[in-house]
Design a protein around this motif. Sequence first.
Motif, PDB file in Angstrom:
ATOM      1  N   GLN A 143       0.841  -1.194   0.000  1.00 52.38           N
ATOM      2  CA  GLN A 143       0.000   0.000   0.000  1.00 52.38           C
ATOM      3  C   GLN A 143       0.874   1.241   0.000  1.00 52.38           C
ATOM      4  O   GLN A 143       1.935   1.277   0.622  1.00 52.38           O
ATOM      5  CB  GLN A 143      -0.935   0.005   1.212  1.00 52.38           C
ATOM      6  N   GLU A 146      -1.379   8.088  -1.760  1.00 47.77           N
ATOM      7  CA  GLU A 146      -1.278   8.688  -3.092  1.00 47.77           C
ATOM      8  C   GLU A 146      -0.377   9.918  -3.119  1.00 47.77           C
ATOM      9  O   GLU A 146       0.162  10.272  -4.168  1.00 47.77           O
ATOM     10  CB  GLU A 146      -2.664   9.032  -3.619  1.00 47.77           C
ATOM     11  N   VAL A 158       5.597  -2.812 -10.901  1.00 53.84           N
ATOM     12  CA  VAL A 158       4.461  -2.392 -10.085  1.00 53.84           C
ATOM     13  C   VAL A 158       3.167  -2.588 -10.878  1.00 53.84           C
ATOM     14  O   VAL A 158       3.025  -2.044 -11.980  1.00 53.84           O
ATOM     15  CB  VAL A 158       4.592  -0.915  -9.667  1.00 53.84           C
ATOM     16  N   THR A 160      -0.786  -1.966 -10.390  1.00 54.11           N
ATOM     17  CA  THR A 160      -1.765  -1.325  -9.511  1.00 54.11           C
ATOM     18  C   THR A 160      -3.090  -2.066  -9.582  1.00 54.11           C
ATOM     19  O   THR A 160      -3.646  -2.265 -10.667  1.00 54.11           O
ATOM     20  CB  THR A 160      -1.947   0.154  -9.894  1.00 54.11           C
ATOM     21  N   ARG A 163      -7.210   2.081  -6.530  1.00 51.52           N
ATOM     22  CA  ARG A 163      -7.061   3.281  -5.697  1.00 51.52           C
ATOM     23  C   ARG A 163      -8.160   3.186  -4.651  1.00 51.52           C
ATOM     24  O   ARG A 163      -9.346   3.217  -4.975  1.00 51.52           O
ATOM     25  CB  ARG A 163      -7.208   4.543  -6.529  1.00 51.52           C
ATOM     26  N   SER A 267      -2.939   3.672  -2.808  1.00 49.72           N
ATOM     27  CA  SER A 267      -2.850   2.774  -3.954  1.00 49.72           C
ATOM     28  C   SER A 267      -2.532   1.377  -3.440  1.00 49.72           C
ATOM     29  O   SER A 267      -1.617   1.203  -2.631  1.00 49.72           O
ATOM     30  CB  SER A 267      -1.754   3.246  -4.904  1.00 49.72           C
ATOM     31  N   ASP A 269      -1.059  -1.950  -4.566  1.00 47.22           N
ATOM     32  CA  ASP A 269      -0.204  -2.380  -5.668  1.00 47.22           C
ATOM     33  C   ASP A 269       0.349  -3.778  -5.426  1.00 47.22           C
ATOM     34  O   ASP A 269       0.460  -4.231  -4.284  1.00 47.22           O
ATOM     35  CB  ASP A 269       0.981  -1.412  -5.826  1.00 47.22           C
TER      36      ASP A 269
END
Length: 300
Positions: A143, A146, A158, A160, A163, A267, A269
Amino acid sequence: MHQFRMLRELATLGSVTAVADSLGVSASAVSQQLAAVQRGFAAPLTRRKGRTVVLTEAGLVLADAGAKVIEAMADARGAVEEFEQSSTGEVKVSGFHSAGQALFGPLIAELDGAGPDVRFTDEDVAQSEFPALTARYDLVLAQRMEYGPMWPSSGLEVLTLAREPLDVALPATHPLAGLSEISPTDLVGERWVTSRRGYSPDDVLAAIAAVANRPAHVAHRVNDYGVVAAIVAAGDAIGILPRYTSVRAHAQGVVLRPITGIGAARSIDVLARPENLRRTSVRLVAAGLRRVMARLVAST
């Protein structure tokens, strides 16, 4: 390996010119490589024969040994390619607590016992420590706030997943529960349960306090969101919970409300070493995580 190929071709073709033509390089490049090989051995590896250069007995022995190395490397590459293309095998996945609670079980159902043998571990660390976990795990659920630092760009892939907003968690009977959204000034004077310092809920609470220009009254510091939801539901404090992955909150009579005026989102990820994502089994698990997360977001 390139030098071994030069020796093998010279043993087979019999001249530097023929080797250069075969490999698509200049004759001088072949000569330079042969000279580089010679520096590693006391015995002469080549000799003049008329106007051309041929291998000595020692050179022929080395060329034969080098051919075996070339074959072994080809076998090794084939084994790695077979391993990378296999959809089975062990895939090690780590995740921070809320991601594990929300995603690990559904991922098992998503894969339905076919393909990779997924091994889960929970690793709830500060944001700066997530990249290092990729040395021990194939996939790392991480995590990142942002507005926080980006992940390292070198040696790390990475992916994602989502969000995710972080919302104010309130007992259903709280006076603010009737609002559709809440500003930092609405929260002045509240008693809080938050995470330890260095984790996203405490970051959000610090931003709330800064915008409201009033210090937050922190009563409890708990990292487990299930425990946070239980404390909030009991009416002892309010908290910060992620919108999608705090799976127990709604069942415990907790309502979540968005916060205005600050960047309250993280985010989620997947971090991985590039070489791990070459494996089909690892990519299958990563794709499964994407689908599970997408359904979770859509259902919230």
